[in-house]
Design a protein around this motif. Structure first.
Motif, short mmCIF file in Angstrom:
data_model
loop_
_atom_site.label_atom_id
_atom_site.label_comp_id
_atom_site.label_asym_id
_atom_site.label_seq_id
_atom_site.Cartn_x
_atom_site.Cartn_y
_atom_site.Cartn_z
N ASP A 52 5.10 -3.61 7.77
CA ASP A 52 3.84 -3.78 7.04
C ASP A 52 4.10 -3.86 5.52
O ASP A 52 4.58 -2.90 4.92
CB ASP A 52 2.95 -2.57 7.39
CG ASP A 52 1.61 -2.61 6.66
OD1 ASP A 52 1.40 -3.52 5.83
OD2 ASP A 52 0.80 -1.71 6.93
N PRO A 53 3.76 -5.01 4.90
CA PRO A 53 4.08 -5.17 3.47
C PRO A 53 3.31 -4.22 2.55
O PRO A 53 3.69 -4.05 1.39
CB PRO A 53 3.70 -6.63 3.16
CG PRO A 53 2.99 -7.15 4.36
CD PRO A 53 3.17 -6.20 5.50
N SER A 54 2.27 -3.58 3.08
CA SER A 54 1.55 -2.62 2.21
C SER A 54 2.32 -1.30 2.13
O SER A 54 1.93 -0.39 1.40
CB SER A 54 0.14 -2.38 2.72
OG SER A 54 0.19 -1.67 3.94
N ARG A 55 3.43 -1.20 2.87
CA ARG A 55 4.14 0.09 2.89
C ARG A 55 5.44 0.10 2.08
O ARG A 55 6.15 1.09 2.04
CB ARG A 55 4.43 0.50 4.34
CG ARG A 55 3.13 0.74 5.09
CD ARG A 55 3.36 1.48 6.37
NE ARG A 55 4.02 2.75 6.15
CZ ARG A 55 4.77 3.36 7.07
NH1 ARG A 55 4.94 2.79 8.25
NH2 ARG A 55 5.32 4.51 6.81
N TYR A 56 5.76 -1.02 1.43
CA TYR A 56 7.00 -0.98 0.64
C TYR A 56 6.85 -1.76 -0.67
O TYR A 56 5.96 -2.61 -0.81
CB TYR A 56 8.20 -1.51 1.45
CG TYR A 56 8.06 -2.94 1.92
CD1 TYR A 56 8.33 -4.01 1.08
CD2 TYR A 56 7.64 -3.22 3.23
CE1 TYR A 56 8.19 -5.32 1.51
CE2 TYR A 56 7.50 -4.52 3.67
CZ TYR A 56 7.76 -5.57 2.80
OH TYR A 56 7.61 -6.86 3.23
N TYR A 57 7.72 -1.44 -1.60
CA TYR A 57 7.82 -2.13 -2.89
C TYR A 57 9.29 -2.50 -3.06
O TYR A 57 10.16 -1.64 -2.86
CB TYR A 57 7.43 -1.19 -4.04
CG TYR A 57 6.08 -0.54 -3.87
CD1 TYR A 57 4.94 -1.10 -4.44
CD2 TYR A 57 5.95 0.63 -3.14
CE1 TYR A 57 3.69 -0.50 -4.27
CE2 TYR A 57 4.71 1.23 -2.96
CZ TYR A 57 3.59 0.66 -3.53
OH TYR A 57 2.36 1.25 -3.35
#
Ligand code: ATP
Ligand code: MG
Length: 177
Positions: free
Chosen positions: A69-74
């Protein structure tokens, strides 16, 4: 309860399946993960063949391939600095706030612990094969490197002609032979 945000650092030269496994495991422990791309300014050398931007591309594609899920990493590029005693502050300046660091590197562990930030050593997956050094060695020797890295990273390496780059970087000048 999960920790809010953790930091994991790797040079990712290139991204391999060990990196993906450690990211998946760490995401079970933290709500969000900052993935720092170490030595981001380095490229075109035997141990650091790929640019920071190329490694961002590899990681972005690989995490998408593995449905993370791209909302979980930077993904944050981290350039080296020559002064170790200032390095933790440098990393903190470039990253969102984090409360825990995941790294197997003893210098990284030492520096964060001196900065009062807990650092834990994540477990390694199939380390004899899943290692950047091994991937680069196989690329150089025309051995099976593709099975050690995500398919999407194979595509990026092909797109940027990474095999030719690594093989060329290793060639000596005729005058050095
Ligand atoms: P190199 O051989 O070029 O140093 P590397 O495989 O050690 O590459 P790095 O880019 O140096 O990978 O990233 C190091 C971090 O990546 C480690 O601190 C560890 O957290 C993680 N890592 C690397 N390989 C594995 C693996 N096989 N399993 C789990 N984590 C790994
Ligand atoms: Mg390493």
């Amino acid at each position: 309860m999960k920790e809010k945000r953790g930091l994991l650092i790797g040079r990712m030269q290139p991204v391999h399946k060990g990196h993906i496994s450690v990211i998946q495991e760490t995401l079970k422990e933290v709500e969000e993960l900052i993935i720092g791309i170490g030595s981001a300014e380095k490229s075109h050398t035997e141990s650091n063949p790929f640019t920071g931007g190329e490694r961002i591309l590899m990681l972005t594609k690989a995490l998408r391939e593995y449905d993370i899920d791209p909302s979980r990493y930077y993904i944050i590029p981290l350039e080296d600095i020559s002064c170790n005693s200032l390095w933790v502050g440098h990393v903190k300046m470039l990253t969102p706030p984090f409360c825990k660091v995941y790294s197997g590197n003893s210098l990284v562990q030492q520096l964060f612990e001196e900065g009062e930030i807990p650092c834990i050593q994540p477990s390694l997956f199939n380390r004899t094969e899943y290692s950047g050094t091994e991937v680069r060695r196989r690329i150089l020797n025309d051995d099976d490197w593709q099975s050690l890295i995500p398919e999407s990273v194979v595509k990026v390496i092909n797109e940027i002609k990474g095999v030719q780059r690594i093989q060329k970087l290793n060639k000596k000048e005729i005058s050095e032979l």
